[in-house]
Design a protein around this motif. Structure first.
Motif, PDB file in Angstrom:
ATOM      1  N   LEU A 101       0.833  -1.205   0.000  1.00  0.00           N
ATOM      2  CA  LEU A 101       0.000   0.000   0.000  1.00  0.00           C
ATOM      3  C   LEU A 101       0.867   1.254   0.000  1.00  0.00           C
ATOM      4  O   LEU A 101       0.702   2.151  -0.829  1.00  0.00           O
ATOM      5  N   LEU A 102       1.803   1.296   0.958  1.00  0.00           N
ATOM      6  CA  LEU A 102       2.632   2.491   1.116  1.00  0.00           C
ATOM      7  C   LEU A 102       3.535   2.698  -0.091  1.00  0.00           C
ATOM      8  O   LEU A 102       3.687   3.814  -0.588  1.00  0.00           O
ATOM      9  N   GLU A 103       4.124   1.609  -0.582  1.00  0.00           N
ATOM     10  CA  GLU A 103       5.044   1.731  -1.714  1.00  0.00           C
ATOM     11  C   GLU A 103       4.320   2.148  -2.988  1.00  0.00           C
ATOM     12  O   GLU A 103       4.816   2.982  -3.745  1.00  0.00           O
ATOM     13  N   ALA A 104       3.148   1.561  -3.216  1.00  0.00           N
ATOM     14  CA  ALA A 104       2.398   1.921  -4.419  1.00  0.00           C
ATOM     15  C   ALA A 104       2.071   3.414  -4.368  1.00  0.00           C
ATOM     16  O   ALA A 104       2.265   4.150  -5.336  1.00  0.00           O
ATOM     17  N   LYS A 105       1.591   3.850  -3.193  1.00  0.00           N
ATOM     18  CA  LYS A 105       1.196   5.249  -3.055  1.00  0.00           C
ATOM     19  C   LYS A 105       2.400   6.173  -3.228  1.00  0.00           C
ATOM     20  O   LYS A 105       2.302   7.256  -3.809  1.00  0.00           O
ATOM     21  N   GLN A 106       3.553   5.728  -2.696  1.00  0.00           N
ATOM     22  CA  GLN A 106       4.759   6.550  -2.724  1.00  0.00           C
ATOM     23  C   GLN A 106       5.381   6.600  -4.120  1.00  0.00           C
ATOM     24  O   GLN A 106       5.839   7.636  -4.575  1.00  0.00           O
ATOM     25  N   GLN A 107       5.412   5.443  -4.769  1.00  0.00           N
ATOM     26  CA  GLN A 107       6.215   5.321  -5.986  1.00  0.00           C
ATOM     27  C   GLN A 107       5.445   5.575  -7.272  1.00  0.00           C
ATOM     28  O   GLN A 107       6.035   5.939  -8.281  1.00  0.00           O
ATOM     29  N   VAL A 108       4.128   5.349  -7.239  1.00  0.00           N
ATOM     30  CA  VAL A 108       3.390   5.464  -8.498  1.00  0.00           C
ATOM     31  C   VAL A 108       2.911   6.900  -8.710  1.00  0.00           C
ATOM     32  O   VAL A 108       2.182   7.448  -7.891  1.00  0.00           O
ATOM     33  N   GLY A 109       3.361   7.486  -9.782  1.00  0.00           N
ATOM     34  CA  GLY A 109       2.907   8.821 -10.168  1.00  0.00           C
ATOM     35  C   GLY A 109       2.368   8.745 -11.585  1.00  0.00           C
ATOM     36  O   GLY A 109       1.921   7.691 -12.020  1.00  0.00           O
ATOM     37  N   LEU A 110       2.435   9.861 -12.304  1.00  0.00           N
ATOM     38  CA  LEU A 110       1.949   9.857 -13.678  1.00  0.00           C
ATOM     39  C   LEU A 110       3.118   9.985 -14.644  1.00  0.00           C
ATOM     40  O   LEU A 110       4.069  10.724 -14.390  1.00  0.00           O
ATOM     41  N   CYS A 111       3.041   9.261 -15.750  1.00  0.00           N
ATOM     42  CA  CYS A 111       4.034   9.358 -16.815  1.00  0.00           C
ATOM     43  C   CYS A 111       4.042  10.798 -17.328  1.00  0.00           C
ATOM     44  O   CYS A 111       2.984  11.385 -17.558  1.00  0.00           O
ATOM     45  N   SER A 112       5.227  11.365 -17.511  1.00  0.00           N
ATOM     46  CA  SER A 112       5.304  12.772 -17.912  1.00  0.00           C
ATOM     47  C   SER A 112       4.937  12.973 -19.379  1.00  0.00           C
ATOM     48  O   SER A 112       4.712  14.087 -19.823  1.00  0.00           O
ATOM     49  N   VAL A 113       4.865  11.875 -20.132  1.00  0.00           N
ATOM     50  CA  VAL A 113       4.500  11.989 -21.548  1.00  0.00           C
ATOM     51  C   VAL A 113       3.002  11.744 -21.746  1.00  0.00           C
ATOM     52  O   VAL A 113       2.295  12.570 -22.313  1.00  0.00           O
ATOM     53  N   CYS A 114       2.501  10.603 -21.221  1.00  0.00           N
ATOM     54  CA  CYS A 114       1.118  10.219 -21.536  1.00  0.00           C
ATOM     55  C   CYS A 114       0.179  10.296 -20.334  1.00  0.00           C
ATOM     56  O   CYS A 114      -1.012  10.092 -20.464  1.00  0.00           O
ATOM     57  N   PHE A 115       0.709  10.539 -19.130  1.00  0.00           N
ATOM     58  CA  PHE A 115      -0.091  10.669 -17.905  1.00  0.00           C
ATOM     59  C   PHE A 115      -0.739   9.372 -17.442  1.00  0.00           C
ATOM     60  O   PHE A 115      -1.682   9.392 -16.664  1.00  0.00           O
ATOM     61  N   HIS A 116      -0.216   8.240 -17.948  1.00  0.00           N
ATOM     62  CA  HIS A 116      -0.641   6.946 -17.416  1.00  0.00           C
ATOM     63  C   HIS A 116       0.072   6.739 -16.083  1.00  0.00           C
ATOM     64  O   HIS A 116       1.134   7.305 -15.841  1.00  0.00           O
ATOM     65  N   LEU A 117      -0.517   5.926 -15.188  1.00  0.00           N
ATOM     66  CA  LEU A 117       0.134   5.616 -13.919  1.00  0.00           C
ATOM     67  C   LEU A 117       1.492   4.985 -14.195  1.00  0.00           C
ATOM     68  O   LEU A 117       1.609   4.084 -15.024  1.00  0.00           O
ATOM     69  N   SER A 118       2.515   5.445 -13.490  1.00  0.00           N
ATOM     70  CA  SER A 118       3.851   4.907 -13.727  1.00  0.00           C
ATOM     71  C   SER A 118       4.751   5.130 -12.524  1.00  0.00           C
ATOM     72  O   SER A 118       4.681   6.165 -11.867  1.00  0.00           O
ATOM     73  N   ALA A 119       5.585   4.136 -12.237  1.00  0.00           N
ATOM     74  CA  ALA A 119       6.552   4.281 -11.150  1.00  0.00           C
ATOM     75  C   ALA A 119       7.828   4.952 -11.658  1.00  0.00           C
ATOM     76  O   ALA A 119       8.676   5.361 -10.880  1.00  0.00           O
ATOM     77  N   GLU A 120       7.956   5.064 -12.987  1.00  0.00           N
ATOM     78  CA  GLU A 120       9.107   5.734 -13.594  1.00  0.00           C
ATOM     79  C   GLU A 120       8.643   7.086 -14.135  1.00  0.00           C
ATOM     80  O   GLU A 120       7.453   7.268 -14.376  1.00  0.00           O
ATOM     81  N   PRO A 121       9.583   8.015 -14.371  1.00  0.00           N
ATOM     82  CA  PRO A 121       9.171   9.319 -14.928  1.00  0.00           C
ATOM     83  C   PRO A 121       8.439   9.149 -16.264  1.00  0.00           C
ATOM     84  O   PRO A 121       7.495   9.871 -16.547  1.00  0.00           O
ATOM     85  N   VAL A 122       8.904   8.186 -17.073  1.00  0.00           N
ATOM     86  CA  VAL A 122       8.216   7.892 -18.337  1.00  0.00           C
ATOM     87  C   VAL A 122       7.773   6.431 -18.289  1.00  0.00           C
ATOM     88  O   VAL A 122       8.556   5.554 -17.921  1.00  0.00           O
ATOM     89  N   CYS A 123       6.511   6.165 -18.638  1.00  0.00           N
ATOM     90  CA  CYS A 123       5.948   4.820 -18.433  1.00  0.00           C
ATOM     91  C   CYS A 123       6.498   3.802 -19.431  1.00  0.00           C
ATOM     92  O   CYS A 123       7.127   4.153 -20.420  1.00  0.00           O
ATOM     93  N   GLU A 124       6.213   2.540 -19.155  1.00  0.00           N
ATOM     94  CA  GLU A 124       6.736   1.451 -19.976  1.00  0.00           C
ATOM     95  C   GLU A 124       6.259   1.519 -21.417  1.00  0.00           C
ATOM     96  O   GLU A 124       7.011   1.232 -22.342  1.00  0.00           O
TER      97      GLU A 124
END
Lengths: 205, 205
Positions: free
Chosen positions: B49-72
């Motif tokens: 729970l904590l890690e997902a909330k902490q690490q998952v943001g939005l892809c800076s290109v497409c705004f899909h959920l992503s743990a990286e700055p740019v999604c897979e």
């Protein structure tokens, strides 16, 4: 499907799926919901999980779930010491407490005798029950156990152990009534329930 | 009902009840289940729970959920750069990815235009979409948005903004088909769906 979920989301969905009644679709819905909630809400849930797991153990007297060494029911001076209700699980205590009709004490067995699942009497809190009945001023032991095969076995096993003790004390062992549920329709009741309802008939007063 | 739940259990049930589709009974069932599981399992859930909330943001290109700055999906060299699928929410990306039929890229709006809920175009990721279409070699923009009032409004609004751009590039703006669902029965389809199915008819080849 490596691109479907970003890794921490995949892990959360995986963990949520271990909950009873939560399949892949529900787990995904819950996870996506949580990602949209404020940090504080997710932290509160995580903390509630850890604290409940850390702090809640079993009452040393009745084996009900409790954050204290002795549970609230066992500590309450207002509860009738003379009545002891024997149940299989803490959820049964919760169900009975919600009726607000019972004012005695409880004893939680922690399961039912089930040779199929390898659960014998020694794995349940039966020995402490016998001790409790022999050492305290119990006047009635109410067996409140579901009428399954395991439930019947457990009820009869315990009743046999208790009988000599309660006879000495002039106490009694009773069991809850089985019959038609309130609002139930006689026409649609199964035969076993109807037979139990007939068998348990009482004189109108 | 202070004796019904020991305090940390009450708090856990309260937190679980905030989840969508989880009422008091389900919350109690989940909480009692978790108390019976090993420590490690509950800790794994809390950590996920904590890690997902902490690490998952939005892809800076497409705004899909992503743990990286740019999604897979955005990083994958195998995905077709020329096709861009516009969706309302990350859950739509997940649904489309699960079909394994789409090999282009995505753009997540983060909602739909809804004057009723006070959501205007400026609260959605529409401006970045326009920029993306104007700056990259997009050949087709597929609008994959549910046919609700808000969905139609959003689709038409975006299509109007995109038209001049795509005209310049010789690209096209399309939308997914609406019609009878697979396995659906014509007799039981509602009139609007049937009308859309008729309207969207294609020549057999």
């Amino acid at each position: 499907m490596s691109t479907v979920y970003t890794r921490p989301l995949a892990r959360l969905i995986e963990q949520l799926q271990r909950l009873p009644g939560v399949g892949p679709k529900t787990a995904q819905r819950l996870a996506l919901h949580l990602l949209k909630r404020p940090d504080s809400e997710v932290q509160a849930l995580a903390q509630a999980l850890l604290e409940a797991k850390q702090q809640v153990g079993l009452c040393s007297v009745c084996f009900h779930l409790s954050a204290e060494p002795v549970c609230e029911v066992c500590r309450a001076p207002s509860r009738d010491e003379g009545t002891l209700c024997v149940v299989a699980d803490s959820r049964d205590v919760i169900a009975l407490e919600k009726t607000r009709e019972y004012h005695g004490k409880y004893h939680v067995l922690g399961g039912l005798i089930s040779p199929m699942e390898g659960i014998g009497p020694e794995q349940l809190h039966i020995q402490p029950l016998i001790q409790r009945v022999s050492q305290t001023a119990v006047e009635e032991v109410i067996m409140a156990i579901s009428p399954s095969i395991e439930g019947e076995t457990t009820t009869l096993y315990i009743a046999q152990l208790l009988k000599p003790l309660t006879k000495l004390k002039g106490a009694k062992v009773t069991r809850i009534a089985f019959g038609l549920p309130m609002g139930g329709d006689l026409e649609y009741a199964d035969e076993v329930t109807l037979a139990r309802a007939l068998e348990g008939r009482r004189e109108l007063d």
